[in-house]
Scaffold this motif. Structure first.
Motif, short mmCIF file in Angstrom:
data_model
loop_
_atom_site.label_atom_id
_atom_site.label_comp_id
_atom_site.label_asym_id
_atom_site.label_seq_id
_atom_site.Cartn_x
_atom_site.Cartn_y
_atom_site.Cartn_z
N ARG A 3 65.30 48.35 50.37
CA ARG A 3 66.28 49.29 50.92
C ARG A 3 66.96 48.73 52.17
O ARG A 3 68.02 49.22 52.57
CB ARG A 3 65.63 50.63 51.23
N ILE A 4 66.38 47.71 52.78
CA ILE A 4 66.95 47.12 53.99
C ILE A 4 68.33 46.54 53.74
O ILE A 4 69.11 46.35 54.68
CB ILE A 4 65.98 46.05 54.55
N PHE A 5 68.66 46.24 52.48
CA PHE A 5 69.96 45.65 52.15
C PHE A 5 71.08 46.71 52.05
O PHE A 5 72.24 46.36 51.86
CB PHE A 5 69.90 44.90 50.81
N TYR A 6 70.75 48.00 52.16
CA TYR A 6 71.70 49.08 51.91
C TYR A 6 72.18 49.72 53.21
O TYR A 6 71.41 49.80 54.18
CB TYR A 6 71.07 50.15 51.01
N PRO A 7 73.42 50.21 53.26
CA PRO A 7 73.89 50.95 54.44
C PRO A 7 73.01 52.18 54.69
O PRO A 7 72.34 52.68 53.78
CB PRO A 7 75.33 51.35 54.08
N VAL A 8 73.06 52.69 55.92
CA VAL A 8 72.19 53.79 56.32
C VAL A 8 72.40 55.02 55.44
O VAL A 8 71.42 55.69 55.06
CB VAL A 8 72.45 54.15 57.81
N ASP A 9 73.65 55.34 55.09
CA ASP A 9 73.89 56.54 54.29
C ASP A 9 73.25 56.43 52.91
O ASP A 9 72.73 57.42 52.37
CB ASP A 9 75.38 56.83 54.17
N LYS A 10 73.26 55.24 52.33
CA LYS A 10 72.63 55.04 51.02
C LYS A 10 71.10 55.12 51.13
O LYS A 10 70.42 55.60 50.21
CB LYS A 10 73.05 53.69 50.43
N GLN A 11 70.57 54.63 52.26
CA GLN A 11 69.14 54.76 52.46
C GLN A 11 68.74 56.23 52.57
O GLN A 11 67.73 56.66 52.00
CB GLN A 11 68.71 54.00 53.73
N SER A 12 69.55 57.01 53.30
CA SER A 12 69.25 58.43 53.47
C SER A 12 69.29 59.17 52.14
O SER A 12 68.53 60.12 51.92
CB SER A 12 70.25 59.06 54.45
N GLU A 13 70.18 58.75 51.26
CA GLU A 13 70.28 59.38 49.94
C GLU A 13 69.20 58.91 48.98
O GLU A 13 69.13 59.39 47.85
CB GLU A 13 71.65 59.07 49.32
N ARG A 14 68.35 57.95 49.43
CA ARG A 14 67.34 57.32 48.58
C ARG A 14 67.97 56.68 47.35
O ARG A 14 67.41 56.70 46.24
CB ARG A 14 66.26 58.35 48.18
N HIS A 15 69.13 56.10 47.57
CA HIS A 15 69.83 55.44 46.47
C HIS A 15 69.06 54.23 45.93
O HIS A 15 69.02 54.05 44.70
CB HIS A 15 71.24 55.02 46.92
N PRO A 16 68.43 53.40 46.79
CA PRO A 16 67.66 52.27 46.23
C PRO A 16 66.56 52.75 45.27
O PRO A 16 66.36 52.16 44.20
CB PRO A 16 67.07 51.61 47.49
N GLU A 17 65.83 53.80 45.65
CA GLU A 17 64.78 54.32 44.78
C GLU A 17 65.37 54.86 43.48
O GLU A 17 64.76 54.73 42.40
CB GLU A 17 64.01 55.41 45.50
N HIS A 18 66.57 55.46 43.58
CA HIS A 18 67.26 55.98 42.39
C HIS A 18 67.59 54.84 41.42
O HIS A 18 67.44 54.99 40.19
CB HIS A 18 68.54 56.70 42.82
#
Length: 642
Positions: A340-355
């Protein structure tokens, strides 16, 4: 004394109907029993009156003359239909005869000759020899085989009666149409071709006569986009662009632009087609795309791919050299950390990497494009593929993740989209410019010439009301032509930056009074209030200054409400001229394009405000619209010491 043959006149232009009806009445040789404005009227009038003759316009709103002609003959088989058109007769005349028309007459024919021809056509068989011109086109060749030479002679004869400047413009427009490097055609509102230029004939591999009367939709492999585009134009849409194959050559691709020529009430009169064969271009694009793909794969495989493994929970388990170059992390920096470190903060907050991992776990693969972060915090546009990896027993052991830097590709695509949009706007402007200019010149020139001739020959025979109507019509038409030519010439010179200004000190008071006086004269009853500060002098070209203010005043009189206030005052080193009407002002959705070419066309050329701004800027000034007091403001340099 035998009764005169009956005739019905059908034309969508009230001025044309007035001229023809008056001339027929003055001749005393034909009785007008009805008049109509479109093909629907034509059929009803034929059924109601069963006239001996019908003079039927080709292109009209609602139902055009080509569509109405067979229906008229069904309703009244004994009626002899004479097609009456502003289009050249070449090819179109033969087509209308095949549909059942008795004769085809161009609107450029003198009115006396028109009456003679109609009387000859109405004469019963054996009732005497027809005039020498009956059954022949205006140049002397027979209607069946009168070719380009006859058409040229006909145009020369008609143009002799026109002002030389207007005749020159008309000839230039014909040359532009016939010699254009792209295929062009004029079409009725039903989408049937009535005139095609040489390039379009060559593209379709047919002869011009065979194209006349052909529905353009029938030429397309899939007629649906063409029919939908024509319907959009009939409903008031702008230029329509489409691409289609050819019915008889499916492998060929045509790119077409359809635009409407409008009347003063923004109703379509006929359509203009521009078409190009893009078969080779599309093939070259496909080949280029394939070559670029192979080349990109080769290069990006070496430099732009980050390939690494994630454990089932999303922690980085391996790291390659490409990943280090792309993301900036060394293997020691990143292995064991969550991706998740590769993603912008908003995407991290949305749990987009886990999605993403959840979808890859469920479907076996996940792919997307989006913004990613490097170690130094900079962003890049990434194309990401995540593939679930299972062992021999089908147990998930992790994910293979491939990331490619697509920032440059995205930038190129955006630039291509911007370039395509500019080309589209340019093509639409050119199509609209040609369509508007051709329409604006054709009708008023014909009406002005015919009206003048009628007044000259039959002045004493006309009623006072008819003379007044004709005189007022001539004044309006002449003013329309003058403004059109002034606008076209000024816009052309502004685009070429060759206005040739003769700047000198100009007293503002005198110039504005002259403009207001002229506006009141051309529009009796116009309420215009003038308020000019004494002693104002600007550095300007006198004629161009008058043109700018006149355009603003006419704009206010045409689109606003009385009274119109014209004022001038000093403001620092500038003189500010404002024009304001008493209406509600310009709608918010129009303000952004007020001063663009064709930005707010509602009848006319749509160049007035564009010319005002171009001239103002050429003088070192500016033209704007002030929302606060709903006024158009012209700011020009003030003469020093004045």
């Amino acid at each position: 004394m035998p009764e005169s043959p009956t005739i019905v006149v059908v034309d969508d232009a009230p001025e044309v109907r007035l001229l023809v009806k008056t001339q027929l009445r003055l001749s005393g040789r034909l009785e007008v029993v009805g008049e109509g404005a479109d093909g629907y009227d034509a059929v009803e009038l034929a059924r109601a009156h069963r006239p001996a003759l019908m003079l039927l316009d080709v292109s009209m709103p609602g139902r055009d003359g080509l569509a109405a002609l067979p229906l008229v003959l069904d309703a009244s088989p004994t009626t002899r239909v004479v097609m009456f058109s502003g289009f050249d007769r070449s090819g179109l005349a033969d087509h209308t005869r095949r549909l059942g028309a008795t004769e085809f007459v161009e609107k450029s024919v003198p009115l006396d000759e028109l009456v003679d021809r109609l009387v000859a056509i109405a004469a019963p068989p054996g009732g005497g020899a027809p005039p020498a011109h009956a059954g022949r086109d205006d140049g002397g060749a027979t209607g069946a085989d009168g070719g380009a030479g006859a058409a040229g002679g006909r145009r020369a004869k008609a143009d002799l009666d026109l002002d030389p400047v207007l005749a020159e413009h008309l000839e230039r427009f014909r040359e532009i149409f016939d010699d254009a490097a792209i295929g062009m055609a004029t079409m009725t509102l039903d989408g049937r071709i009535v005139r095609a230029n040489r390039h379009l004939v060559g593209l379709l591999g047919d002869d011009a006569d065979a194209l006349i009367g052909t529905a353009y939709a029938d030429l397309a492999l899939d007629a649906t986009p063409v029919l939908e585009g024509l319907q959009a134009l009939r409903e008031g849409g702008g230029a329509v662009q489409l691409e289609h194959g050819l019915a008889d050559e499916p492998a060929r691709r045509f790119a077409a632009t359809l635009s409407a020529v409008l009347d003063a009430q923004d109703r379509p009169l006929y359509f203009l087609l521009q078409a190009q064969d893009v078969t080779e271009q599309r093939a070259a694009e496909a080949e280029l795309h394939e070559t670029e793909q192979r080349f990109r794969l080769l290069v990006e495989a070496v430099q732009d791919y980050a390939i690494f493994m994630l454990d089932p929970d999303g922690h980085v388990a391996s790291w390659n050299a490409g990943a280090q170059r792309l993301k900036g992390y060394s293997s020691d920096d990143i292995v064991g950390r969550h991706f998740r470190i590769f993603y912008p903060v908003d995407k991290q907050s949305e749990r987009h990497p886990e999605h993403e991992l959840a979808i890859a776990r469920r479907e076996g693969r996940y792919e997307e494009e989006g913004w990613r972060l490097r170690k130094d915090g900079t962003r890049f546009w990434a194309h990401v593929t995540i593939t679930a990896v299972h062992d021999a027993d089908g147990v998930l052991v992790g994910f293979a993740k491939v990331t490619r830097d697509s920032t440059e590709r995205r930038r190129i695509l955006e630039l291509q989209q911007q370039a395509n949009e500019r080309l589209r706007r340019s093509a639409a402007e050119q199509a609209e410019f040609l369509a508007v200019t051709a329409h604006e010149l054709r009708s008023p020139v014909g009406v002005l010439a015919a009206t003048a001739e009628t007044l000259a020959r039959h002045h004493d025979e006309l009623t006072p009301v008819e003379r007044t109507d004709f005189a007022e019509g001539m004044r309006r038409t002449a003013d329309q032509l003058r403004r059109l030519l002034d606008d076209l010439l000024t816009a052309s010179r502004a685009d070429a930056r060759s206005l040739g200004l003769r700047v000198e000190p100009v007293p503002v008071d005198d110039q504005l009074r002259a403009v207001v006086t002229s506006a009141r004269s051309s529009r009796p009853g116009a309420e215009i209030v003038l308020d000019v500060e004494e002693g104002l002098v600007v550095r300007a070209d006198p004629g161009r200054l008058a043109q700018m203010v006149d355009n603003l005043v006419v704009n206010a009189l045409t689109h606003g409400r009385p009274p119109v206030a014209v004022a001038a005052r000093a403001e620092g080193d500038a003189v500010v001229v404002s024009v304001r009407d008493s209406g509600p002002g310009v709608a918010a959705d129009l303000r952004g394009r007020l001063f663009e070419r064709f930005g707010t066309t509602t009848g006319g050329t749509g160049l007035g405000l564009y010319i005002v701004r171009a001239l103002a800027q050429a003088h070192g000034g500016e033209a704007t619209y002030q929302v606060e007091d709903q006024s158009f403001v012209l700011r020009l340099p003030r003469e020093r010491g004045a």
